[in-house]
Design a protein around this motif. Structure first.
Motif, PDB file in Angstrom:
ATOM      1  N   GLY A 104       1.746  -6.515   7.935  1.00 40.48           N
ATOM      2  CA  GLY A 104       1.745  -5.576   9.060  1.00 40.48           C
ATOM      3  C   GLY A 104       1.386  -4.185   8.570  1.00 40.48           C
ATOM      4  O   GLY A 104       1.944  -3.711   7.577  1.00 40.48           O
ATOM      5  N   ASP A 105       0.458  -3.543   9.255  1.00 38.74           N
ATOM      6  CA  ASP A 105       0.075  -2.174   8.932  1.00 38.74           C
ATOM      7  C   ASP A 105       1.185  -1.260   9.431  1.00 38.74           C
ATOM      8  O   ASP A 105       1.477  -1.216  10.637  1.00 38.74           O
ATOM      9  CB  ASP A 105      -1.265  -1.831   9.582  1.00 38.74           C
ATOM     10  CG  ASP A 105      -1.810  -0.488   9.140  1.00 38.74           C
ATOM     11  OD1 ASP A 105      -1.038   0.494   9.095  1.00 38.74           O
ATOM     12  OD2 ASP A 105      -3.020  -0.421   8.860  1.00 38.74           O
ATOM     13  N   THR A 106       1.823  -0.520   8.527  1.00 43.68           N
ATOM     14  CA  THR A 106       2.969   0.312   8.901  1.00 43.68           C
ATOM     15  C   THR A 106       2.570   1.503   9.776  1.00 43.68           C
ATOM     16  O   THR A 106       3.423   2.074  10.446  1.00 43.68           O
ATOM     17  CB  THR A 106       3.704   0.830   7.646  1.00 43.68           C
ATOM     18  OG1 THR A 106       2.790   1.558   6.833  1.00 43.68           O
ATOM     19  CG2 THR A 106       4.309  -0.321   6.857  1.00 43.68           C
ATOM     20  N   ARG A 107       1.288   1.857   9.784  1.00 38.44           N
ATOM     21  CA  ARG A 107       0.831   2.997  10.611  1.00 38.44           C
ATOM     22  C   ARG A 107       0.412   2.555  12.012  1.00 38.44           C
ATOM     23  O   ARG A 107       0.766   3.180  12.984  1.00 38.44           O
ATOM     24  CB  ARG A 107      -0.332   3.719   9.934  1.00 38.44           C
ATOM     25  CG  ARG A 107       0.086   4.442   8.653  1.00 38.44           C
ATOM     26  CD  ARG A 107      -1.105   4.888   7.882  1.00 38.44           C
ATOM     27  NE  ARG A 107      -1.777   3.654   7.450  1.00 38.44           N
ATOM     28  CZ  ARG A 107      -2.993   3.553   6.950  1.00 38.44           C
ATOM     29  NH1 ARG A 107      -3.713   4.620   6.806  1.00 38.44           N
ATOM     30  NH2 ARG A 107      -3.491   2.417   6.583  1.00 38.44           N
ATOM     31  N   THR A 108      -0.330   1.442  12.086  1.00 41.18           N
ATOM     32  CA  THR A 108      -0.890   1.025  13.383  1.00 41.18           C
ATOM     33  C   THR A 108      -0.098  -0.096  14.046  1.00 41.18           C
ATOM     34  O   THR A 108      -0.265  -0.346  15.232  1.00 41.18           O
ATOM     35  CB  THR A 108      -2.338   0.557  13.214  1.00 41.18           C
ATOM     36  OG1 THR A 108      -2.348  -0.641  12.419  1.00 41.18           O
ATOM     37  CG2 THR A 108      -3.199   1.645  12.581  1.00 41.18           C
ATOM     38  N   GLY A 109       0.715  -0.832  13.268  1.00 39.84           N
ATOM     39  CA  GLY A 109       1.445  -1.970  13.813  1.00 39.84           C
ATOM     40  C   GLY A 109       0.600  -3.229  13.901  1.00 39.84           C
ATOM     41  O   GLY A 109       1.079  -4.273  14.329  1.00 39.84           O
ATOM     42  N   GLN A 110      -0.646  -3.147  13.492  1.00 39.40           N
ATOM     43  CA  GLN A 110      -1.537  -4.302  13.535  1.00 39.40           C
ATOM     44  C   GLN A 110      -1.133  -5.317  12.465  1.00 39.40           C
ATOM     45  O   GLN A 110      -0.677  -4.940  11.377  1.00 39.40           O
ATOM     46  CB  GLN A 110      -2.971  -3.833  13.291  1.00 39.40           C
ATOM     47  CG  GLN A 110      -4.010  -4.808  13.728  1.00 39.40           C
ATOM     48  CD  GLN A 110      -5.401  -4.163  13.685  1.00 39.40           C
ATOM     49  OE1 GLN A 110      -5.603  -3.102  13.108  1.00 39.40           O
ATOM     50  NE2 GLN A 110      -6.347  -4.816  14.323  1.00 39.40           N
ATOM     51  N   THR A 111      -1.259  -6.617  12.764  1.00 43.42           N
ATOM     52  CA  THR A 111      -0.921  -7.658  11.793  1.00 43.42           C
ATOM     53  C   THR A 111      -2.186  -8.337  11.278  1.00 43.42           C
ATOM     54  O   THR A 111      -3.186  -8.435  11.989  1.00 43.42           O
ATOM     55  CB  THR A 111       0.018  -8.721  12.399  1.00 43.42           C
ATOM     56  OG1 THR A 111      -0.610  -9.309  13.523  1.00 43.42           O
ATOM     57  CG2 THR A 111       1.345  -8.118  12.794  1.00 43.42           C
ATOM     58  N   TYR A 112      -2.094  -8.808  10.042  1.00 44.19           N
ATOM     59  CA  TYR A 112      -3.194  -9.502   9.384  1.00 44.19           C
ATOM     60  C   TYR A 112      -2.670 -10.791   8.772  1.00 44.19           C
ATOM     61  O   TYR A 112      -1.596 -10.799   8.167  1.00 44.19           O
ATOM     62  CB  TYR A 112      -3.789  -8.634   8.262  1.00 44.19           C
ATOM     63  CG  TYR A 112      -4.235  -7.276   8.737  1.00 44.19           C
ATOM     64  CD1 TYR A 112      -5.486  -7.109   9.313  1.00 44.19           C
ATOM     65  CD2 TYR A 112      -3.402  -6.166   8.614  1.00 44.19           C
ATOM     66  CE1 TYR A 112      -5.901  -5.857   9.756  1.00 44.19           C
ATOM     67  CE2 TYR A 112      -3.808  -4.920   9.047  1.00 44.19           C
ATOM     68  CZ  TYR A 112      -5.060  -4.773   9.620  1.00 44.19           C
ATOM     69  OH  TYR A 112      -5.462  -3.542  10.059  1.00 44.19           O
ATOM     70  N   ASP A 133       1.536   1.032   2.746  1.00 43.99           N
ATOM     71  CA  ASP A 133       1.086   1.059   4.138  1.00 43.99           C
ATOM     72  C   ASP A 133       0.795  -0.339   4.692  1.00 43.99           C
ATOM     73  O   ASP A 133       0.347  -0.488   5.820  1.00 43.99           O
ATOM     74  CB  ASP A 133      -0.152   1.955   4.279  1.00 43.99           C
ATOM     75  CG  ASP A 133      -1.310   1.493   3.417  1.00 43.99           C
ATOM     76  OD1 ASP A 133      -1.080   0.740   2.450  1.00 43.99           O
ATOM     77  OD2 ASP A 133      -2.450   1.882   3.716  1.00 43.99           O
ATOM     78  N   LEU A 134       1.050  -1.390   3.891  1.00 41.20           N
ATOM     79  CA  LEU A 134       0.799  -2.764   4.322  1.00 41.20           C
ATOM     80  C   LEU A 134       2.022  -3.619   3.974  1.00 41.20           C
ATOM     81  O   LEU A 134       2.154  -4.143   2.880  1.00 41.20           O
ATOM     82  CB  LEU A 134      -0.457  -3.310   3.641  1.00 41.20           C
ATOM     83  CG  LEU A 134      -1.132  -4.490   4.317  1.00 41.20           C
ATOM     84  CD1 LEU A 134      -1.533  -4.157   5.752  1.00 41.20           C
ATOM     85  CD2 LEU A 134      -2.354  -4.907   3.533  1.00 41.20           C
ATOM     86  N   GLN A 135       2.944  -3.727   4.915  1.00 41.47           N
ATOM     87  CA  GLN A 135       4.215  -4.444   4.747  1.00 41.47           C
ATOM     88  C   GLN A 135       3.974  -5.953   4.779  1.00 41.47           C
ATOM     89  O   GLN A 135       3.343  -6.464   5.695  1.00 41.47           O
ATOM     90  CB  GLN A 135       5.164  -4.057   5.879  1.00 41.47           C
ATOM     91  CG  GLN A 135       6.399  -4.913   6.018  1.00 41.47           C
ATOM     92  CD  GLN A 135       7.435  -4.605   4.960  1.00 41.47           C
ATOM     93  OE1 GLN A 135       7.765  -3.445   4.758  1.00 41.47           O
ATOM     94  NE2 GLN A 135       7.942  -5.625   4.312  1.00 41.47           N
TER      95      GLN A 135
END
Length: 165
Positions: A104-112, A133-135
């Motif tokens: 999960g991108d900690t800035r945008t909330g987007q998941t990968y 920045d990438l949880q």
């Protein structure tokens, strides 16, 4: 050479026979208990920030997706920027397996979602990185089954899942 009296020989023979019977009885009892015991399912070890967790399968079926059982997903706190280390037993690493990672991108909330397949015997341990920045949200270790989906991809018959946030 020492000669034993007939009575002594008979006593020794009876004692030896009794010992054989007792040992045989114990061996039969142990064999029965082991033979009737439920088989234990393989576990993985997850390690991060000095803490380890033993994770059992969240789902486990036979190769044809029958006789399935489900358990809770494992958990281990892995803050953003810290790696997750996984150790796999021979029952998993000795077969073809895949890992699915979710970030999960900690800035945008987007998941990968990312995935990687491993050949049998290729890896017994793996480090899953993350960045500040990438949880890392979680991982799944999967063993493919003999059943395939519409796209021809094998469906997992066993899954070990670790929630990391």
């Amino acid at each position: 050479m020492v000669e034993l009296q007939a009575r002594t020989k008979k006593t020794l023979a009876l004692l030896l026979a009794a010992v054989v019977v007792v040992v045989g009885g114990i061996a039969a009892t142990v064999w029965r208990l082991v033979d009737s015991a439920e088989p234990t399912l393989p576990t993985i070890t997850a390690y991060a920030r000095g803490e380890a967790a033993t994770i059992g399968p969240a789902q486990y079926c036979n190769l044809y997706l029958e006789d399935c059982m489900e358990n809770q997903i494992g958990e281990l706190d892995v803050p953003a920027g810290y790696p997750l280390q996984l150790s796999l037993p021979q029952e998993i690493s000795g077969a073809p397996w895949r890992i699915i990672t979710v970030y999960g991108d900690t800035r945008t909330g987007q998941t990968y979602v990312d995935g990687q397949m491993f050949e049998a015997g290729a890896r017994r341990a793996l480090t899953v990185p993350s960045a500040p920045d990438l949880q890392l949200l979680g991982v799944e270790i999967q063993l493919p089954s003999a059943v395939v989906d519409e796209a021809g991809e094998p469906i997992a018959h066993a899954v070990w899942a670790v929630r990391t946030f």
